[in-house]
Design an enzyme around this catalytic site. Structure first.
Site, PDB file in Angstrom:
ATOM      1  N   SER A  13       4.067  -1.244   4.017  1.00 34.28           N
ATOM      2  CA  SER A  13       4.213  -2.539   4.675  1.00 34.28           C
ATOM      3  C   SER A  13       4.480  -3.629   3.651  1.00 34.28           C
ATOM      4  CB  SER A  13       2.939  -2.840   5.461  1.00 34.28           C
ATOM      5  OG  SER A  13       3.144  -3.960   6.264  1.00 34.28           O
ATOM      6  N   GLN A  58       0.823  -1.205   0.000  1.00 40.18           N
ATOM      7  CA  GLN A  58       0.000   0.000   0.000  1.00 40.18           C
ATOM      8  C   GLN A  58       0.858   1.257   0.000  1.00 40.18           C
ATOM      9  OE1 GLN A  58      -1.909   0.848   3.783  1.00 40.18           O
ATOM     10  NE2 GLN A  58      -3.784   1.439   2.756  1.00 40.18           N
ATOM     11  N   GLY A  59       0.718   2.097  -1.015  1.00 42.87           N
ATOM     12  CA  GLY A  59       1.467   3.353  -1.074  1.00 42.87           C
ATOM     13  C   GLY A  59       0.566   4.528  -0.747  1.00 42.87           C
ATOM     14  N   TYR A  60       0.373   4.766   0.519  1.00 44.98           N
ATOM     15  CA  TYR A  60      -0.517   5.846   0.966  1.00 44.98           C
ATOM     16  C   TYR A  60       0.269   6.961   1.654  1.00 44.98           C
ATOM     17  CZ  TYR A  60      -5.219   3.866   0.194  1.00 44.98           C
ATOM     18  OH  TYR A  60      -6.388   3.405  -0.348  1.00 44.98           O
ATOM     19  N   SER A  61       0.736   6.682   2.913  1.00 43.47           N
ATOM     20  CA  SER A  61       1.376   7.716   3.729  1.00 43.47           C
ATOM     21  C   SER A  61       2.639   8.240   3.076  1.00 43.47           C
ATOM     22  CB  SER A  61       1.754   7.150   5.101  1.00 43.47           C
ATOM     23  OG  SER A  61       0.626   6.750   5.795  1.00 43.47           O
ATOM     24  N   GLU A 112      -9.375  -1.612   5.824  1.00 40.81           N
ATOM     25  CA  GLU A 112      -8.226  -1.718   6.716  1.00 40.81           C
ATOM     26  C   GLU A 112      -8.657  -1.581   8.172  1.00 40.81           C
ATOM     27  OE1 GLU A 112      -5.308   1.428   6.508  1.00 40.81           O
ATOM     28  OE2 GLU A 112      -3.751   0.172   7.381  1.00 40.81           O
ATOM     29  N   GLU A 140      -6.005  10.611  18.099  1.00 42.22           N
ATOM     30  CA  GLU A 140      -6.448  12.006  18.021  1.00 42.22           C
ATOM     31  C   GLU A 140      -7.415  12.195  16.845  1.00 42.22           C
ATOM     32  OE1 GLU A 140      -3.320  10.971  18.430  1.00 42.22           O
ATOM     33  OE2 GLU A 140      -2.971  11.637  20.484  1.00 42.22           O
TER      34      GLU A 140
END
Lengths: 402, 370
Positions: free
Chosen positions: A171, A136-139, A253, A385
């Site tokens: 990951s 997964q290429g998100y953050s 997820e 948060e």
């Protein structure tokens, strides 16, 4: 007629149960019981056991690793009831599902919902057969909680896309064959400038660097894209619709992350067991450290309340209600996981603070590493948060003061 | 901050300056990466000794400066802020306290000058299990001939890997005594243990070690061990204060630079209140930690209560601060490349050392007849 209608589904169900049991008996050798390699779907199996490989192949061809996905794309084509029966029959003989990973948990359901017919035909069957490992290429380093501020650029070069940028927390990136990523196709609009793209990790210009965590080696990586060319037909959905698709995928997820009601139940010794072993008991058989005992009690009660809430949420969802309580599960789950780890450490004293080597039981070292790793639970998949913001704003209607 | 005299202010400033320039966290990371059993850099420790920090509580007659516990606490606090790895606390505070309180002139003359110069590293060996339990000492010293035969299984001895001198708690016919054992004595086996802070926490076996008659520390009375432990606890609390202050400052600095949702994080009120709360807790912690050290210097009779209060509050506060440190840094604080994890790991070690929060709340209750 009414009677026939009442019995027919059941007899069909029993037929299916018999069919599943027979097929499983033929294909799952009892020698594989307990030999599930949970990381195989992510890391790949360097020395696959031939029996395990045969089992994976059989399940993949049958489509039962993804039992409810359509047959047309390599799934099992089962309805919910049949899928439950299959699960029961597998559990009865301790068979495990060899098909997994992010392709199954996150990407597949998203493709089924948003991808074009050609894309479904191309990408879903290899997921069902467990042939492709996805990451997964998100953050990005500057886009964590505020994911939509992501900067990885995806430019239209006429006959291809050109990608430049950096992803983090990829990951399994070092083992993955393909990546599904959120990229910026428009720099003038925040959310509407994001697209959802699929890319081959073997493409020139993709570089992966593993990240060492406070708990030691990890599956996480930093992934760098330098002038990576991607064919035009690999964006899923509309250009600029990536935020919607990407968020939908995150729901899959989060469902997998909250741990639902399984936390603190069943497996392993309870905190009270561990405390009695390490701290000892008084004349009445109580944990000798009264202060610690009080905190363990408080923790266990919170865990019970969490389990009760998870069950209530499931029940309410089944009855078609949208449960407001589901919004608290991730935070409470994280808090309980972390508090349990901290209490375990305290109970074990110095013995619970080992890093490696002589003098520590593997379970002690495992609990230490687990404690460190567990600090991530309140950070990934939406920080505590951010989850609290969701509760305050979307559920309680508390708006910002300006 | 306690009201400091001129010498104390100078000492603190010197320590702060040295730690920042000569012993930044990078230096600790290097020690960690080499994986040396002693867990510190001998050259850095030699520098600390050269500056006189190893002799801060040692009388001038034995080569020290006799500046007292609060002064040493200031040095420990400043060094802890950058995670400086050294045997200063274990040797020059804990073990030194045993010699100061229990030693004869001869014993002091034999060992204190070496500790003050940094050539001798002394370690206090009390616990025999993973949790601090000075009431459960099984080690035994038998009178034999004109000396002693000592057998013990000690564990998690801070700086045990580098120590030349062990101060060992053991049962003898008069109760629990403290015995001076040179680490090279026949029958002493030191085994390295790798803990999460990569410092030295050795397992030490003493198998029928023969000691001379003057090996026992005879002064100080029946509660010598308690007095020594209270001083060791106050020293650990001073180190914890340094960790808490630095973890807090690092977090504050991060919130002032990290931006999400087009806004610097420190502008979010929810985070402002979290930081205000940490600030409050650390101020409370400082008062009780310094109060304990001052009580020791003033030889007040309420040292045990003050130390129990200081260590209990130090555990509670540092626990909270170290958790918030990681959470408020988010993902970056979870990486080994960042320093936050070092503070978290060292925090848990110090929380457990010489009694955790629960231990000291119980001790506080007993001392006050609750």
């Amino acid at each position: 007629m009414a009677t026939t209608e009442m019995t027919r589904p059941d007899s069909t169900a029993e037929d299916f149960r018999a069919e599943a049991a027979a097929w499983l008996a033929d294909n799952f050798p009892q020698s594989l019981v307990g030999k599930e390699n949970l990381l195989a779907a992510v890391e790949g199996d360097s020395k696959p056991d031939p029996e395990a490989a045969a089992w994976k192949k059989a399940m993949g061809e049958k489509g039962w690793g993804t039992p409810t996905w359509p047959k047309a794309y390599g799934g099992g084509g089962l309805d919910a009831k049949q899928a439950r029966i299959l699960q029961e029959e597998m559990a009865r003989i301790n068979a495990w599902n060899p098909i997994g990973g992010m392709g199954v948990m996150m990407l597949g359901p998203t493709l089924l919902e948003f991808a074009s017919e050609e894309q479904k035909q191309r990408y879903i069957p290899p997921i069902c057969r467990g042939e492709i490992r996805w990451c997964q290429g998100y953050s990005e380093p500057g886009a964590g909680s505020d994911l939509a501020s992501l900067q990885t650029k995806c430019e239209d070069k006429g006959d291809h896309w050109l990608i430049n940028g950096q992803k983090t927390w990829t990951s399994g990136g070092q083992w993955a064959d393909w990546c599904f990523a959120l990229v910026r196709t428009d720099t003038t609009r925040k959310h509407e400038g994001i697209s959802f793209i699929l890319l081959d990790m073997k493409s020139p210009g993709v570089e992966v660097k593993p990240i060492r965590m406070i708990s030691g080696a990890s599956p996480f990586c930093e992934t760098f894209f330098t002038d990576v060319k991607v064919p035009k037909d690999q964006i899923v959905g509309e250009i600029g619709n990536g935020w919607t698709i990407g968020k939908r995928l995150l729901q899959h997820e989060r469902t997998n992350l909250s741990g639902g009601g399984r936390m603190g139940r069943g497996a392993g010794p309870t905190l009270a067991d561990i405390a009695k072993k390490y701290v000892g008991v008084d004349e009445q058989g109580r944990i000798a450290d009264a202060d610690l005992r009080g905190r363990i009690i408080k923790h266990d009660m919170e865990a019970r309340a969490f389990q009760a809430t998870a069950r209530r949420v499931t029940a309410e969802a089944k009855s078609g209600e949208v449960s407001l309580a589901s919004s608290i599960l991730k935070n409470v789950g994280a808090r309980i996981t972390q508090e349990r780890a901290e209490l375990t450490l305290e109970i074990m004293g110095m013995q619970g603070l080992g890093w490696e080597g002589e003098g520590f039981h593997p379970l002690e070292l495992g609990s230490t590493r687990g404690w460190l790793w567990g600090k991530a639970v309140s950070i990934y998949g939406g920080t505590t948060e951010i989850q609290n913001n969701v509760i305050a704003k979307r559920i309680l209607g508390m708006l910002d003061h300006q | 901050m306690a009201v400091l005299n001129e010498e104390q202010t100078m000492l603190r400033d010197m320590a702060r300056d040295w730690a920042r320039k000569e012993s930044p966290v990078k230096a600790y990371r290097k020690v960690r990466d080499t994986g040396a059993a002693i867990g510190f850099d001998p050259q850095a420790f030699a520098k600390m000794a050269e500056m006189g920090w190893t002799g801060v509580i040692i009388p001038e007659a034995y080569g020290g400066s006799d500046f007292g516990y609060l002064s040493l606490g200031l040095v420990l606090e400043e060094c802890a802020r950058t995670l400086t790895a050294s045997p200063l606390n274990a040797s020059s505070l804990a073990a030194t306290s045993a010699l100061l309180l229990g030693g004869s002139d001869e014993q002091k003359s034999a060992w204190l000058p070496g500790i003050a110069s940094g050539e001798t590293i002394a370690a206090l060996a009390v616990d025999e299990g993973p949790r601090h339990a000075p009431d459960l000492i099984k080690a035994r010293a038998e009178a034999s001939g004109d000396g002693w035969t000592l057998s013990a299984e000690k564990c998690f001895v801070a700086e045990g890997d580098a120590a030349n001198l062990l101060v060992v708690a053991a049962q003898y016919e008069g109760g629990v005594g403290l015995f001076l054992v040179p680490a090279e004595a026949s029958g002493v086996t030191v085994s390295t243990r790798k803990l999460i802070d990569f410092r030295s926490h050795a397992a030490i076996t003493l198998d029928q070690v023969s000691l001379p008659a003057h090996a026992r520390l005879e002064a100080g009375g029946d509660d010598l061990l308690d007095q020594v432990l209270d001083r060791a606890r106050a020293g650990v609390a001073a180190e914890m204060l340094g960790l808490a202050v630095q973890a807090f400052e690092d977090t504050l600095a991060y919130l002032k630079t990290r931006s999400q949702f087009g806004e610097i994080l420190s502008r979010f009120q929810a985070l402002q209140h979290r930081m205000a709360n940490l600030f409050t807790e650390i101020e409370l912690m400082r008062s009780v930690v310094e109060g304990a050290l001052e009580a020791i210097d003033a030889e007040r009779d309420d040292v045990p209560v003050r130390v129990a209060l200081a260590k209990a509050r130090a555990c509670q506060t540092l626990h909270l601060v170290s958790r918030e440190l990681i959470q408020l840094h988010g993902g970056i604080g979870m990486t080994d490349e960042h320093d936050a994890g070092f503070y978290l790991k060292r925090a848990r070690i110090l929380e457990a050392q010489y009694g955790n929060g629960a231990f000291h709340r119980e001790r506080f209750a007993r001392l006050n007849d609750y």
